[in-house]
Design a protein around this motif. Structure first.
Motif, PDB file in Angstrom:
ATOM      1  N   TYR A  12       0.832  -1.209   0.000  1.00 26.52           N
ATOM      2  CA  TYR A  12       0.000   0.000   0.000  1.00 26.52           C
ATOM      3  C   TYR A  12       0.868   1.261   0.000  1.00 26.52           C
ATOM      4  O   TYR A  12       0.582   2.225  -0.697  1.00 26.52           O
ATOM      5  N   SER A  13       1.949   1.239   0.772  1.00 28.19           N
ATOM      6  CA  SER A  13       2.818   2.419   0.883  1.00 28.19           C
ATOM      7  C   SER A  13       3.525   2.755  -0.433  1.00 28.19           C
ATOM      8  O   SER A  13       4.077   3.840  -0.562  1.00 28.19           O
ATOM      9  N   GLU A  14       3.492   1.853  -1.398  1.00 36.70           N
ATOM     10  CA  GLU A  14       4.143   2.097  -2.688  1.00 36.70           C
ATOM     11  C   GLU A  14       3.200   2.740  -3.711  1.00 36.70           C
ATOM     12  O   GLU A  14       3.605   3.028  -4.831  1.00 36.70           O
ATOM     13  N   THR A  15       1.955   2.977  -3.300  1.00 38.46           N
ATOM     14  CA  THR A  15       0.982   3.543  -4.232  1.00 38.46           C
ATOM     15  C   THR A  15       0.764   5.030  -3.960  1.00 38.46           C
ATOM     16  O   THR A  15       1.080   5.541  -2.881  1.00 38.46           O
ATOM     17  N   ASP A  16       0.205   5.716  -4.961  1.00 42.77           N
ATOM     18  CA  ASP A  16      -0.073   7.141  -4.838  1.00 42.77           C
ATOM     19  C   ASP A  16      -1.569   7.387  -4.670  1.00 42.77           C
ATOM     20  O   ASP A  16      -2.347   6.435  -4.510  1.00 42.77           O
ATOM     21  N   GLN A  17      -1.988   8.642  -4.735  1.00 42.01           N
ATOM     22  CA  GLN A  17      -3.404   8.977  -4.556  1.00 42.01           C
ATOM     23  C   GLN A  17      -4.302   8.344  -5.599  1.00 42.01           C
ATOM     24  O   GLN A  17      -5.487   8.150  -5.368  1.00 42.01           O
ATOM     25  N   TYR A  22       3.558   4.387  -7.298  1.00 43.16           N
ATOM     26  CA  TYR A  22       4.234   5.659  -7.522  1.00 43.16           C
ATOM     27  C   TYR A  22       5.474   5.413  -8.382  1.00 43.16           C
ATOM     28  O   TYR A  22       6.233   4.470  -8.144  1.00 43.16           O
ATOM     29  N   HIS A  23       5.682   6.259  -9.369  1.00 44.35           N
ATOM     30  CA  HIS A  23       6.688   6.012 -10.409  1.00 44.35           C
ATOM     31  C   HIS A  23       8.104   5.756  -9.875  1.00 44.35           C
ATOM     32  O   HIS A  23       8.831   4.932 -10.424  1.00 44.35           O
ATOM     33  N   ASN A  25       9.034   4.221  -7.262  1.00 44.13           N
ATOM     34  CA  ASN A  25       9.195   2.889  -6.678  1.00 44.13           C
ATOM     35  C   ASN A  25       9.684   1.870  -7.694  1.00 44.13           C
ATOM     36  O   ASN A  25      10.319   0.884  -7.337  1.00 44.13           O
ATOM     37  N   HIS A  69      -1.081  -2.052  -9.151  1.00 44.05           N
ATOM     38  CA  HIS A  69      -1.898  -1.591  -8.035  1.00 44.05           C
ATOM     39  C   HIS A  69      -1.576  -2.375  -6.764  1.00 44.05           C
ATOM     40  O   HIS A  69      -1.054  -3.497  -6.823  1.00 44.05           O
ATOM     41  N   TYR A  70      -1.967  -1.786  -5.637  1.00 37.45           N
ATOM     42  CA  TYR A  70      -1.837  -2.441  -4.338  1.00 37.45           C
ATOM     43  C   TYR A  70      -2.474  -3.832  -4.387  1.00 37.45           C
ATOM     44  O   TYR A  70      -3.543  -4.028  -4.959  1.00 37.45           O
TER      45      TYR A  70
END
Length: 141
Positions: A12-17, A22-23, A25, A69-70
């Motif tokens: 989850y912490s690797e994703t953005d809004q 997130y790029h 990562n 995605h997460y």
């Protein structure tokens, strides 16, 4: 050509809004793939550093194709794209669970002495690595 595979569970912490990875990562995942490739060759990057040799990134190129995605699992494929005894270019594909390409990329590296960052010849200073890279280019392990 030898291809290493490393699977990563998207956290989850690797994703953005937007709910996608997130790029930046992906660069971390490329490092994980590169480390796996080196491990698959029978070497350990941390041991090389203990011997006073570093391998900094001198160039990186990525092309984002499809988001991850997460909760999904990413498959990182890493291979030796180019090697000349001094410079190493690793190639990457990060694959989605449905087999689509999420990212393609390369990272270029040289080896340097830790104390002064002067480049060294892998061919001369790390002959076992040189032989393994030459074999990996040809598809031998």
């Amino acid at each position: 050509m030898m291809i290493s595979i490393k699977e990563i569970d998207v956290r989850y912490s690797e994703t953005d809004q937007m709910g996608v990875v997130y790029h930046a990562n992906y660069l971390v995942w490329m490092e994980l793939g590169r480390t796996q490739f080196i491990r698959d060759l029978g070497f350990n990057y941390a041991e090389m550093e203990k011997d006073g040799i570093l391998s900094p990134v001198i160039d990186i190129n990525v092309s984002y194709k499809k988001p991850l995605h997460y909760g999904e699992t990413a498959k990182i494929q890493t291979w030796l794209d180019y090697y000349d005894g001094l410079r190493v270019v690793y190639g990457y594909e990060i694959i989605t669970p449905d087999g689509s390409i999420a990212l393609t990329g390369t990272s270029s590296h040289v080896c340097v002495k830790k104390e002064n960052f002067k480049p060294i010849s892998i061919r001369k200073q790390l002959p076992e690595w040189h032989a393994a890279y030459e074999n990996a280019k040809k598809g031998k392990e």
